[in-house]
Design an enzyme around this catalytic site. Structure first.
Site, PDB file in Angstrom:
ATOM      1  N   ASP A 226       0.843  -1.210   0.000  1.00 58.95           N
ATOM      2  CA  ASP A 226       0.000   0.000   0.000  1.00 58.95           C
ATOM      3  C   ASP A 226       0.870   1.249   0.000  1.00 58.95           C
ATOM      4  O   ASP A 226       0.625   2.214  -0.740  1.00 58.95           O
ATOM      5  CB  ASP A 226      -0.997  -0.006   1.173  1.00 58.95           C
ATOM      6  CG  ASP A 226      -0.359  -0.326   2.515  1.00 58.95           C
ATOM      7  OD1 ASP A 226       0.784  -0.834   2.539  1.00 58.95           O
ATOM      8  OD2 ASP A 226      -1.000  -0.077   3.548  1.00 58.95           O
ATOM      9  N   ASP A 250       0.001  -6.812 -10.251  1.00 60.49           N
ATOM     10  CA  ASP A 250      -1.064  -6.434 -11.179  1.00 60.49           C
ATOM     11  C   ASP A 250      -1.427  -4.960 -10.946  1.00 60.49           C
ATOM     12  O   ASP A 250      -1.526  -4.156 -11.880  1.00 60.49           O
ATOM     13  CB  ASP A 250      -2.281  -7.341 -10.881  1.00 60.49           C
ATOM     14  CG  ASP A 250      -3.294  -7.334 -12.001  1.00 60.49           C
ATOM     15  OD1 ASP A 250      -3.083  -6.610 -12.990  1.00 60.49           O
ATOM     16  OD2 ASP A 250      -4.305  -8.053 -11.895  1.00 60.49           O
ATOM     17  N   ASP A 254       0.065  -1.393 -13.149  1.00 63.47           N
ATOM     18  CA  ASP A 254      -0.872  -0.477 -13.815  1.00 63.47           C
ATOM     19  C   ASP A 254      -0.705   0.945 -13.292  1.00 63.47           C
ATOM     20  O   ASP A 254      -0.797   1.917 -14.045  1.00 63.47           O
ATOM     21  CB  ASP A 254      -2.316  -0.932 -13.596  1.00 63.47           C
ATOM     22  CG  ASP A 254      -2.756  -1.889 -14.700  1.00 63.47           C
ATOM     23  OD1 ASP A 254      -1.877  -2.437 -15.387  1.00 63.47           O
ATOM     24  OD2 ASP A 254      -3.971  -2.087 -14.872  1.00 63.47           O
TER      25      ASP A 254
END
Ligand code: NAD
Length: 369
Positions: A226, A250, A254
């Site tokens: 995070d 993933d 992005d």
């Protein structure tokens, strides 16, 4: 310069064939200017393969993929195949390639070209000169772990579950690759997990730390996923290589991709394990999809695919000089103000897919000069 090297070309669907044509143009150009030659096998994947053979990839193409030195793929999918049975959908071809070739490592560079600095939503000083690499574990973790499913319990209530699981060997091989890649870059690895709340994260951190003992010259730090997402937006230039699991990779890849502002510019590589001779199975493809909305219009940006080919030269053929020259050619055409519609801005020159490919070849000729 490169004799007996074999590549499999899988253009796929939508804009896939258009952007892959530009890679062939670049290859032809490099064959003349740099004596870089490969034997190319052409194949079908995705909807194009379904239309011809009733499946998303044939066994023959899989055999080729397993035996060549590298696979270049365009993109798969499109509305035409929306109603096809799941096991024959275009994506099934892509998943079979990744699975059967055991491509456990996904490399996604996020590089900001000076000429495109305004394409990002972030401030120029935060991203100018950015060059980071996200290394995502691709074949294990919560997307594959068992048990998984949606079940009804004895009391009639339902629950959905997935399992995050990593073996020591799975973490070890991706960590090792991260340290090796960092050794060819700026020598820094950030390993990202959630060791504060997940047992698999504690284990990930322990194994990465152990592997690091073999790479004393590489700097290692650990960061909760995070925080890593936050730092990627706050100060992305602090990173060199980020290594992480399938799920966090993933998301983080992005997030990093969007620092560069444009889907049409993002290359990727997926690598398998090296054999005794150091050869790895490998597949190179742009991050974007088949863009059915612009397919067949000569509007697609071919640079992500051309940059994927540069990664292929670097990682499959160790041709770092040729790869760097190709990257410079791309940077130069952008510097000249040439833009496909997706990266167009005021005062720039609009070009088609083909014209962009041609411009890269012209620039390569000048550089090889
Ligand atoms: P997409 O990446 O195809 O397109 C998203 C948007 O970005 C579209 O507006 C498109 O025109 C634009 N775009 C994408 N690449 C571009 C390029 N090179 N130049 C200019 N503009 C570009 O994603 P989507 O619309 O969500 O998916 C379309 C199809 O592609 C679907 O069938 C999807 O399953 C498939 N897909 C395939 C892959 C792959 O092959 N690896 C990846 C993602 C999506």
């Amino acid at each position: 310069m490169t004799a007996n090297k074999k590549m499999l070309f899988l253009p796929g669907d939508g804009i896939g064939p258009e952007v892959m044509d530009q890679v062939k143009r670049v290859m032809d150009g490099m064959a003349k200017s740099r004596a870089v030659n490969f034997d190319i096998i052409d194949g079908l994947v995705g909807g194009a393969c379904y239309d011809a053979h009733g499946c998303a990839v044939t066994d023959e193409t899989m055999t080729d993929a397993m035996n060549v030195d590298a696979v270049m793929l365009g993109a798969v999918g499109g509305p035409k195949w929306d109603d096809v049975a799941r096991q024959h959908r275009p994506e099934a071809g892509l998943l079979r390639l990744r699975k059967d070739m055991d491509l456990y490592a996904n490399l996604r560079p996020a590089i900001v070209f000076d000429a495109l600095i305004d394409a990002s939503t972030l401030k120029a000083d935060v991203i100018s000169g950015l060059d980071i690499l996200i290394l995502r574990e691709l074949t294990a973790g919560v997307y594959f772990g068992e048990p998984r499913g949606i079940e009804t319990l004895a009391d009639g209530t339902r629950r959905g579950l997935d399992t995050q699981v990593y073996t020591e060997a799975e973490i070890e091989r991706i960590a090792r690759l991260a340290f090796e890649l960092a050794g060819k870059r700026n020598g820094r690895v950030t390993s990202s997990e959630k060791a504060n709340v997940m047992e698999s994260g504690v284990f990930w951190r322990e194994v990465v730390t152990n592997v690091h003992k073999d790479y004393a010259d590489i700097e290692l730090n650990h960061m909760y996923a995070d925080n890593c997402a936050m730092q990627l937006v706050r100060n992305p230039k602090q990173f060199d290589v980020i290594v992480t699991d399938n799920l966090f990779g993933d998301i983080l890849s992005d997030c990093a991709a969007m620092l560069t502002g444009s889907l049409g510019m993002l290359p990727s590589a997926s690598l398998g394990e090296a054999d005794e001779s150091g050869r790895r199975r490998a597949m190179y493809e742009p991050v974007h999809g088949s863009a059915p909305d612009i397919a067949g219009e000569d509007k697609a940006n071919p640079l992500a695919t051309i940059l994927s080919y540069a990664m292929c030269l670097k990682y499959s053929f160790d041709m770092t000089e040729d790869a760097a020259m190709l990257e410079t050619a791309v940077e130069d055409v952008l510097g000249q103000g040439l833009r496909t519609p997706d990266i167009m801005s005021d005062g720039m020159t609009a070009v088609s897919t083909t014209q962009m490919g041609e411009a890269v070849v012209t620039e390569l000729d000048k550089l090889a000069g």
